[in-house]
Structure formats: C-alpha cells, structure tokens
Design a protein around this motif. Structure first.
Motif, PDB file in Angstrom:
ATOM      1  N   TRP A 112       0.826  -1.061   0.079  1.00  0.00           N
ATOM      2  CA  TRP A 112       0.149   0.036   0.097  1.00  0.00           C
ATOM      3  C   TRP A 112       0.824   1.297  -0.063  1.00  0.00           C
ATOM      4  O   TRP A 112       0.616   2.211   0.826  1.00  0.00           O
ATOM      5  CB  TRP A 112      -0.930   0.005   1.129  1.00  0.00           C
ATOM      6  CG  TRP A 112      -1.748  -1.298   1.314  1.00  0.00           C
ATOM      7  CD1 TRP A 112      -2.859  -1.580   0.519  1.00  0.00           C
ATOM      8  CD2 TRP A 112      -1.238  -2.378   2.162  1.00  0.00           C
ATOM      9  NE1 TRP A 112      -3.135  -2.972   0.994  1.00  0.00           N
ATOM     10  CE2 TRP A 112      -2.543  -3.368   2.150  1.00  0.00           C
ATOM     11  CE3 TRP A 112      -0.510  -2.443   2.968  1.00  0.00           C
ATOM     12  CZ2 TRP A 112      -2.460  -4.430   2.664  1.00  0.00           C
ATOM     13  CZ3 TRP A 112      -0.288  -3.642   3.703  1.00  0.00           C
ATOM     14  CH2 TRP A 112      -1.575  -4.671   3.691  1.00  0.00           C
ATOM     15  N   GLY A 113       1.782   1.211  -0.796  1.00  0.00           N
ATOM     16  CA  GLY A 113       2.843   2.306  -0.839  1.00  0.00           C
ATOM     17  C   GLY A 113       4.081   2.241  -0.055  1.00  0.00           C
ATOM     18  O   GLY A 113       4.608   3.611   0.127  1.00  0.00           O
ATOM     19  N   ALA A 114       4.355   1.149   0.351  1.00  0.00           N
ATOM     20  CA  ALA A 114       5.641   0.896   0.972  1.00  0.00           C
ATOM     21  C   ALA A 114       5.922   1.881   2.081  1.00  0.00           C
ATOM     22  O   ALA A 114       7.025   2.402   2.412  1.00  0.00           O
ATOM     23  CB  ALA A 114       7.008   1.090   0.198  1.00  0.00           C
ATOM     24  N   PRO A 115       4.981   1.978   3.026  1.00  0.00           N
ATOM     25  CA  PRO A 115       5.164   2.536   4.338  1.00  0.00           C
ATOM     26  C   PRO A 115       6.181   1.825   5.386  1.00  0.00           C
ATOM     27  O   PRO A 115       6.242   0.561   5.201  1.00  0.00           O
ATOM     28  CB  PRO A 115       3.589   2.642   5.068  1.00  0.00           C
ATOM     29  CG  PRO A 115       3.058   1.308   4.414  1.00  0.00           C
ATOM     30  CD  PRO A 115       3.493   1.341   3.124  1.00  0.00           C
ATOM     31  N   GLU A 116       6.698   2.550   6.211  1.00  0.00           N
ATOM     32  CA  GLU A 116       7.924   2.115   7.038  1.00  0.00           C
ATOM     33  C   GLU A 116       7.235   0.652   7.862  1.00  0.00           C
ATOM     34  O   GLU A 116       7.983  -0.071   8.064  1.00  0.00           O
ATOM     35  CB  GLU A 116       8.326   3.005   7.994  1.00  0.00           C
ATOM     36  CG  GLU A 116       9.182   4.234   7.344  1.00  0.00           C
ATOM     37  CD  GLU A 116       9.812   5.259   8.136  1.00  0.00           C
ATOM     38  OE1 GLU A 116       9.665   4.862   9.415  1.00  0.00           O
ATOM     39  OE2 GLU A 116      10.454   6.004   7.834  1.00  0.00           O
ATOM     40  N   TRP A 117       6.096   0.760   8.245  1.00  0.00           N
ATOM     41  CA  TRP A 117       5.571  -0.279   9.121  1.00  0.00           C
ATOM     42  C   TRP A 117       5.126  -1.604   8.253  1.00  0.00           C
ATOM     43  O   TRP A 117       5.337  -2.852   8.937  1.00  0.00           O
ATOM     44  CB  TRP A 117       4.131   0.145   9.884  1.00  0.00           C
ATOM     45  CG  TRP A 117       3.079   0.638   9.083  1.00  0.00           C
ATOM     46  CD1 TRP A 117       2.607   1.803   8.490  1.00  0.00           C
ATOM     47  CD2 TRP A 117       2.137  -0.332   8.526  1.00  0.00           C
ATOM     48  NE1 TRP A 117       1.908   1.717   7.824  1.00  0.00           N
ATOM     49  CE2 TRP A 117       1.349   0.511   7.492  1.00  0.00           C
ATOM     50  CE3 TRP A 117       2.003  -1.536   8.675  1.00  0.00           C
ATOM     51  CZ2 TRP A 117       0.237   0.140   6.917  1.00  0.00           C
ATOM     52  CZ3 TRP A 117       1.072  -2.351   7.830  1.00  0.00           C
ATOM     53  CH2 TRP A 117       0.082  -1.378   7.119  1.00  0.00           C
ATOM     54  N   ALA A 118       4.934  -1.426   7.109  1.00  0.00           N
ATOM     55  CA  ALA A 118       4.394  -2.676   6.217  1.00  0.00           C
ATOM     56  C   ALA A 118       5.328  -3.849   6.144  1.00  0.00           C
ATOM     57  O   ALA A 118       6.610  -3.494   5.766  1.00  0.00           O
ATOM     58  CB  ALA A 118       3.763  -2.154   4.882  1.00  0.00           C
ATOM     59  N   GLU A 119       4.753  -4.904   6.382  1.00  0.00           N
ATOM     60  CA  GLU A 119       5.528  -6.442   5.965  1.00  0.00           C
ATOM     61  C   GLU A 119       4.806  -6.888   4.830  1.00  0.00           C
ATOM     62  O   GLU A 119       3.536  -7.440   4.893  1.00  0.00           O
ATOM     63  CB  GLU A 119       5.526  -7.257   7.450  1.00  0.00           C
ATOM     64  CG  GLU A 119       6.325  -6.444   8.438  1.00  0.00           C
ATOM     65  CD  GLU A 119       6.167  -7.393   9.650  1.00  0.00           C
ATOM     66  OE1 GLU A 119       5.122  -8.195   9.733  1.00  0.00           O
ATOM     67  OE2 GLU A 119       6.772  -7.436  10.576  1.00  0.00           O
ATOM     68  N   TRP A 120       5.474  -6.949   3.593  1.00  0.00           N
ATOM     69  CA  TRP A 120       4.719  -7.181   2.473  1.00  0.00           C
ATOM     70  C   TRP A 120       5.526  -7.924   1.300  1.00  0.00           C
ATOM     71  O   TRP A 120       4.862  -8.563   0.534  1.00  0.00           O
ATOM     72  CB  TRP A 120       4.057  -6.043   1.827  1.00  0.00           C
ATOM     73  CG  TRP A 120       5.240  -4.830   1.623  1.00  0.00           C
ATOM     74  CD1 TRP A 120       5.564  -3.801   2.497  1.00  0.00           C
ATOM     75  CD2 TRP A 120       6.128  -4.916   0.475  1.00  0.00           C
ATOM     76  NE1 TRP A 120       6.508  -3.100   1.703  1.00  0.00           N
ATOM     77  CE2 TRP A 120       7.009  -3.724   0.427  1.00  0.00           C
ATOM     78  CE3 TRP A 120       6.335  -5.433  -0.805  1.00  0.00           C
ATOM     79  CZ2 TRP A 120       7.957  -3.292  -0.223  1.00  0.00           C
ATOM     80  CZ3 TRP A 120       7.162  -5.119  -1.699  1.00  0.00           C
ATOM     81  CH2 TRP A 120       8.037  -3.846  -1.302  1.00  0.00           C
ATOM     82  N   LYS A 121       6.709  -8.189   1.634  1.00  0.00           N
ATOM     83  CA  LYS A 121       7.663  -8.456   0.326  1.00  0.00           C
ATOM     84  C   LYS A 121       7.327 -10.417   0.266  1.00  0.00           C
ATOM     85  O   LYS A 121       7.456 -10.540  -1.131  1.00  0.00           O
ATOM     86  CB  LYS A 121       9.198  -8.480   0.813  1.00  0.00           C
ATOM     87  CG  LYS A 121       9.325  -6.964   0.551  1.00  0.00           C
ATOM     88  CD  LYS A 121      10.926  -6.597   0.740  1.00  0.00           C
ATOM     89  CE  LYS A 121      11.408  -5.226   0.610  1.00  0.00           C
ATOM     90  NZ  LYS A 121      12.600  -5.016   0.696  1.00  0.00           N
ATOM     91  N   VAL A 122       6.813 -11.208   1.340  1.00  0.00           N
ATOM     92  CA  VAL A 122       6.618 -12.383   1.189  1.00  0.00           C
ATOM     93  C   VAL A 122       5.334 -12.487   0.703  1.00  0.00           C
ATOM     94  O   VAL A 122       5.254 -13.343  -0.349  1.00  0.00           O
ATOM     95  CB  VAL A 122       6.791 -13.170   2.611  1.00  0.00           C
ATOM     96  CG1 VAL A 122       6.126 -14.658   2.555  1.00  0.00           C
ATOM     97  CG2 VAL A 122       8.182 -12.680   3.158  1.00  0.00           C
ATOM     98  N   SER A 123       4.317 -12.070   0.999  1.00  0.00           N
ATOM     99  CA  SER A 123       3.102 -11.986   0.501  1.00  0.00           C
ATOM    100  C   SER A 123       2.648 -11.522  -0.840  1.00  0.00           C
ATOM    101  O   SER A 123       1.959 -11.975  -1.600  1.00  0.00           O
ATOM    102  CB  SER A 123       1.977 -11.343   1.374  1.00  0.00           C
ATOM    103  OG  SER A 123       1.667 -11.989   2.532  1.00  0.00           O
ATOM    104  N   ALA A 124       3.461 -10.791  -1.239  1.00  0.00           N
ATOM    105  CA  ALA A 124       3.753 -10.156  -2.746  1.00  0.00           C
ATOM    106  C   ALA A 124       4.186 -11.353  -3.645  1.00  0.00           C
ATOM    107  O   ALA A 124       3.745 -11.205  -4.899  1.00  0.00           O
ATOM    108  CB  ALA A 124       4.880  -9.138  -2.740  1.00  0.00           C
ATOM    109  N   GLU A 125       4.442 -12.343  -3.221  1.00  0.00           N
ATOM    110  CA  GLU A 125       4.679 -13.682  -4.151  1.00  0.00           C
ATOM    111  C   GLU A 125       3.412 -14.513  -4.306  1.00  0.00           C
ATOM    112  O   GLU A 125       3.310 -15.498  -5.072  1.00  0.00           O
ATOM    113  CB  GLU A 125       5.876 -14.556  -3.687  1.00  0.00           C
ATOM    114  CG  GLU A 125       7.179 -13.941  -3.608  1.00  0.00           C
ATOM    115  CD  GLU A 125       7.886 -13.212  -4.880  1.00  0.00           C
ATOM    116  OE1 GLU A 125       7.632 -13.785  -6.041  1.00  0.00           O
ATOM    117  OE2 GLU A 125       8.074 -12.065  -5.034  1.00  0.00           O
TER     118      GLU A 125
END
Length: 349
Positions: A112-125
């Motif tokens: 959602w715009g790479a905010p500092e808090w977000a963890e997303w790189k794994v689910s992006a797959e």
C-alpha cells in the motif's frame, strides 16, 4: 487474448483467503491475536456455506489453521507476512476468446505504498503461487495496484481512486492514460470512473490511501452502492456527499447513467483511534449469497442486510462481525478474493 474480470456476481469456482500470522497486523497481545484468528475463521466458515474456500496458511500457523478451520476449508501452505488476500492475491480474469482459460493478474504489491511499518515482500509472491496452484495463465503487470483498489461491472466499467492508482508512492510515473491502458489490457476495462478520494480513516498511517471497495461497488450494470455517512459530525459526511454528486453525473462503459443507492453507515462515529471507517460496502458476493459486515448495531446491521438483499436479488445475506477486521485495517471484502468459474458448455450454448 482478451482478458476480462467478471463481475463479483458472476459464478465463482471458489474464494481465496489467507490465514493470519503473528506480526504487527495481528496484534501484540494474546487476546488480540485470538480475536484476529477468530474473525478470519468466521468469515471463512460463512463463505464456505456457499462455495469452496481455499486458505493460504503460513507454515508457522498450520496447526492452528487446521484446528480452527476444520474440514470446511481447503488449506494450502505458503509463506506469508501479511494476510489481506484481496490486495496481494491475484485478480482472476477470463478470456472470452478462449472460454476454458483462466487468467490471474499479478499486480505489483508494495504494501500500500511501502510505508515503514508494512511487511509485504513475502505475501507479494502469493499471486504467482495461487495462479500456479490452479493452473491459471499469469498476466504480469508492472502497475502497483491492489484488488481492493478496483471494482468492475464485468462489462467494461472499472471504479478507481486517484489517490490509489495515481499515488506517487505506488506509481510515480503513471498518469490516467497509462493506468487506463493497463486496466484495459489486464481486466478488459474500457471505461474508468475515477473517484477523487476514499474515506477519511483510510488516509491514516495504517490505511490504503483510498481503496474503492470500502466506498462504492457496482451491484449490477448501471447501479452503484455508495457508503453514506449521514452524521455531519463525521468528516465522511462531506466526502460521501461529494462522491454521490460525482457518481450521479457519470456513465458506465455502455453509456448508462449510474443509479446511486445509499448504503448508510452504522451510528458509531469513533473508536479509540479516531473516526471509524465502518462500511457495509465492504461485503463479499458469493454463489447464491452475500457475506456482509456487521458492527454490533442490530438496527443498522439489519437495515444494511435488507439493502444488500434488494441489491442482489435471490441471494441470502449472512452477517459476520467485522469489527475485529476493521480494527486491523480492512473488512470482509479485503480478506477475500473470488476465483470465477469457467464457462461450461451449457453456458456457451
């Protein structure tokens, strides 16, 4: 190829979800985590009353998921960090020129715009994982987008939000023309209706910056359900008034003027974090049913269920308490993603 995203009201093969795992979204306290697990499970069981559910589960949560979900839900194992399946999962599409082919759009997901808090790189797959799991053709996109940022009528119309697809944290080099061209290529949208913004709470640090699926949805061609905040004390009073005025002047891909139907917000205005974004618009349409958000207000919940039953004739409305989901940043639509059924020979005839 002629990819097209069907309307959510079209027949589904199944619904996809992702089971929560420990992290910032689920909560720090044991009671918070249990509340989150229970809320996702309740939605899965409600959807499973109508159609199959496939739940992606992180290896660390397999035991819990099997225990809580039981035999009603199919479990597939894959690494996760976030668990908002609508946003990082694939957007499934059909090819009208090849009736037996399922496609899966793999948008770029950056939390959602790479905010500092977000963890997303794994689910992006996960979009690629899900596509491979069901044998769908992958439709790769370089556009940063989330499934909660679009709604379609299945006939060429897409609802977008300027603060999502044109967000410089998502797509710094994009303009409307480029976004619309990519929507045409990937989901078959020939007419984009751009909303200027979303609900107020959605612009907090943990928001999506204006996802449309909490604001408005197309229930049938030419008919839009719009979140309606009737209390002037809430900032969304002015937001939803402006959105209604805009939508009343819009036409869809077929040139139809839009009929706008209000879906009133519950009476609660605030929680401990500020003004709420509780919205009945964030429901999921399933085969023969609707899984609706509930907010612990019997009168408002029943009024919303009645409006939804009218909007989707012949479907049974089931209400699930969505407050624990909204407390974590979204709603029922945000944690689900439909996979459309392929047309069969009877349909073709």
């Amino acid at each position: 190829m002629s990819w097209r995203m069907p309307a959510e009201t079209a027949p589904h093969e199944r619904t996809w979800m992702a089971f929560p795992r420990e992290g910032i979204t689920l909560g720090a306290e044991a009671s918070e985590r249990e509340e989150g697990y229970a809320a996702w499970t309740a939605v899965a069981h409600a959807v499973a009353e109508f159609e199959p559910v496939t739940m992606v589960v992180d290896p660390t949560e397999l035991g819990r998921a099997r225990r809580m979900l039981g035999s009603h839900v199919d479990i597939v194992e894959a690494p996760l960090d976030e668990f908002w399946m609508r946003d990082f999962g694939p957007t499934f599409v059909l090819d009208d020129e090849r009736p037996g082919v399922l496609g899966a759009v793999d948008w770029v997901f950056n939390g959602w715009g790479a905010p500092e808090w977000a963890e997303w790189k794994v689910s992006a797959e996960i979009a690629r994982f899900a596509a491979a799991h069901v044998g769908a053709e992958l439709v790769s996109s370089v556009l940063v987008n989330e499934g909660g940022g679009i709604h379609v009528d299945g006939e060429g119309t897409v609802l977008l939000t300027e603060t999502v697809q044109l967000d410089p944290r998502r797509n710094p080099y994009a303009d409307r023309a480029r976004i619309e061209a990519e929507m045409a290529r990937t989901i078959g949208a020939t007419k984009a209706i751009w909303l200027p913004r979303g609900l107020t709470r959605d612009y907090d640090d943990f928001g999506t910056n204006g996802h449309v699926d909490i604001v408005a949805t197309i229930t049938s061609p030419g008919r839009v359900l719009l979140h309606h905040q009737a209390d002037p004390a809430h900032p969304d009073f002015e937001v939803t008034r402006a959105l209604r005025a805009q939508l009343e002047g819009e036409t869809d891909a077929a040139g139809r003027a839009l009929e706008v139907v209000d879906l009133p917000a519950p009476a609660t205005l605030r929680d401990e974090e500020g003004f709420v974004d509780w919205s009945y618009v964030n429901h999921l349409v399933v085969n023969d049913g609707v899984v609706a958000c509930g907010f612990g207000e019997p009168e408002a919940d029943e009024r919303a269920a009645t409006i939804l039953a009218d909007a989707y004739p012949g479907r049974r409305v089931v209400t699930v308490d969505a407050r624990p989901i909204f407390a974590r940043g979204g709603g029922i639509h945000c944690i689900t993603q439909q996979q459309p059924a392929l047309p069969n020979e009877e349909t073709e005839r």
